[in-house]
Design a protein around this motif. Structure first.
Motif, mmCIF file in Angstrom:
data_model
loop_
_atom_site.group_PDB
_atom_site.id
_atom_site.type_symbol
_atom_site.label_atom_id
_atom_site.label_comp_id
_atom_site.label_asym_id
_atom_site.label_seq_id
_atom_site.Cartn_x
_atom_site.Cartn_y
_atom_site.Cartn_z
ATOM 1 N N ILE A 154 0.837 -1.197 0.000
ATOM 2 C CA ILE A 154 0.000 0.000 0.000
ATOM 3 C C ILE A 154 0.872 1.247 0.000
ATOM 4 N N HIS A 155 1.917 1.248 0.811
ATOM 5 C CA HIS A 155 2.850 2.381 0.848
ATOM 6 C C HIS A 155 3.506 2.574 -0.523
ATOM 7 N N GLU A 156 3.899 1.481 -1.160
ATOM 8 C CA GLU A 156 4.531 1.564 -2.482
ATOM 9 C C GLU A 156 3.567 2.164 -3.515
ATOM 10 N N VAL A 157 2.327 1.718 -3.504
ATOM 11 C CA VAL A 157 1.335 2.245 -4.452
ATOM 12 C C VAL A 157 1.114 3.732 -4.216
ATOM 13 N N ARG A 158 0.962 4.125 -2.954
ATOM 14 C CA ARG A 158 0.774 5.547 -2.644
ATOM 15 C C ARG A 158 1.976 6.360 -3.102
ATOM 16 N N GLN A 159 3.172 5.879 -2.829
ATOM 17 C CA GLN A 159 4.391 6.589 -3.205
ATOM 18 C C GLN A 159 4.482 6.747 -4.718
ATOM 19 N N ARG A 160 4.184 5.690 -5.448
ATOM 20 C CA ARG A 160 4.271 5.749 -6.909
ATOM 21 C C ARG A 160 3.231 6.710 -7.486
ATOM 22 N N PHE A 161 2.039 6.738 -6.891
ATOM 23 C CA PHE A 161 1.036 7.679 -7.377
ATOM 24 C C PHE A 161 1.473 9.108 -7.084
ATOM 25 N N MET A 162 2.021 9.348 -5.910
ATOM 26 C CA MET A 162 2.480 10.692 -5.545
ATOM 27 C C MET A 162 3.600 11.158 -6.480
ATOM 28 N N GLU A 163 4.411 10.247 -6.993
ATOM 29 C CA GLU A 163 5.506 10.589 -7.908
ATOM 30 C C GLU A 163 5.006 11.125 -9.245
ATOM 31 N N LEU A 164 3.742 10.885 -9.558
ATOM 32 C CA LEU A 164 3.193 11.404 -10.810
ATOM 33 C C LEU A 164 3.326 12.928 -10.885
ATOM 34 N N GLU A 165 3.295 13.577 -9.729
ATOM 35 C CA GLU A 165 3.394 15.041 -9.694
ATOM 36 C C GLU A 165 4.654 15.546 -10.399
ATOM 37 N N THR A 166 5.741 14.832 -10.255
ATOM 38 C CA THR A 166 6.999 15.276 -10.873
ATOM 39 C C THR A 166 7.341 14.521 -12.155
ATOM 40 N N LYS A 167 6.717 13.377 -12.363
ATOM 41 C CA LYS A 167 7.058 12.563 -13.534
ATOM 42 C C LYS A 167 6.141 12.797 -14.734
ATOM 43 N N CYS A 168 4.970 13.348 -14.518
ATOM 44 C CA CYS A 168 4.039 13.580 -15.630
ATOM 45 C C CYS A 168 4.365 14.907 -16.300
ATOM 46 N N LEU A 169 5.003 14.813 -17.451
ATOM 47 C CA LEU A 169 5.455 16.001 -18.165
ATOM 48 C C LEU A 169 4.925 15.995 -19.597
ATOM 49 N N ARG A 170 4.645 17.180 -20.092
ATOM 50 C CA ARG A 170 4.287 17.327 -21.501
ATOM 51 C C ARG A 170 5.560 17.131 -22.335
ATOM 52 N N PRO A 171 5.422 16.943 -23.656
ATOM 53 C CA PRO A 171 6.612 16.748 -24.496
ATOM 54 C C PRO A 171 7.656 17.860 -24.370
ATOM 55 N N ASN A 172 7.228 19.100 -24.026
ATOM 56 C CA ASN A 172 8.182 20.208 -23.878
ATOM 57 C C ASN A 172 8.828 20.238 -22.492
ATOM 58 N N GLY A 173 8.467 19.268 -21.626
ATOM 59 C CA GLY A 173 9.064 19.179 -20.302
ATOM 60 C C GLY A 173 8.277 19.861 -19.199
ATOM 61 N N ASP A 174 7.189 20.559 -19.536
ATOM 62 C CA ASP A 174 6.376 21.232 -18.521
ATOM 63 C C ASP A 174 5.495 20.227 -17.787
ATOM 64 N N PRO A 175 5.423 20.325 -16.453
ATOM 65 C CA PRO A 175 4.514 19.444 -15.716
ATOM 66 C C PRO A 175 3.061 19.852 -15.951
ATOM 67 N N TYR A 176 2.174 18.880 -15.952
ATOM 68 C CA TYR A 176 0.756 19.208 -16.096
ATOM 69 C C TYR A 176 -0.043 18.901 -14.832
ATOM 70 N N ILE A 177 0.608 18.384 -13.813
ATOM 71 C CA ILE A 177 -0.012 18.219 -12.498
ATOM 72 C C ILE A 177 0.582 19.275 -11.582
ATOM 73 N N GLU A 178 -0.286 20.071 -10.981
ATOM 74 C CA GLU A 178 0.178 21.129 -10.086
ATOM 75 C C GLU A 178 0.569 20.573 -8.714
#
Length: 82
Positions: A23-47
């Motif tokens: 459960i901790h691993e799943v939560r951690q991986r979901f939280m990482e989306l904040e910094t890993k989800c980037l548009r092709p130009n490198g801009d994040p789309y999650i605030e």
């Protein structure tokens, strides 16, 4: 698209027997989306993303275990995410 900020709520229910470590691993991986989800130009789309365990004394949790609130700067960013 609406240039306003949007929130997207995600909930997870884990099967019986799932370990606290998993459960901790799943939560951690979901939280990482904040910094890993980037548009092709490198801009994040999650605030931002916040997370917590479900605790509804009124019974509104609907058997969900964990909730996430994902914030976006615009409807376009939310649409790109989904």
């Amino acid at each position: 698209y609406c240039p306003c900020k949007l929130k997207h709520i995600v909930t997870f229910k884990f099967k019986k027997g799932v370990t606290n470590e998993k459960i901790h691993e799943v939560r951690q991986r979901f939280m990482e989306l904040e910094t890993k989800c980037l548009r092709p130009n490198g801009d994040p789309y999650i605030e931002s993303i916040i997370s917590g365990f479900q605790h509804s004394y009124e019974g509104f949790h609907r058997d969900q275990d964990v909730a996430f609130v994902v914030s976006f700067k615009s409807q376009g960013d939310r649409n790109y995410y989904v």
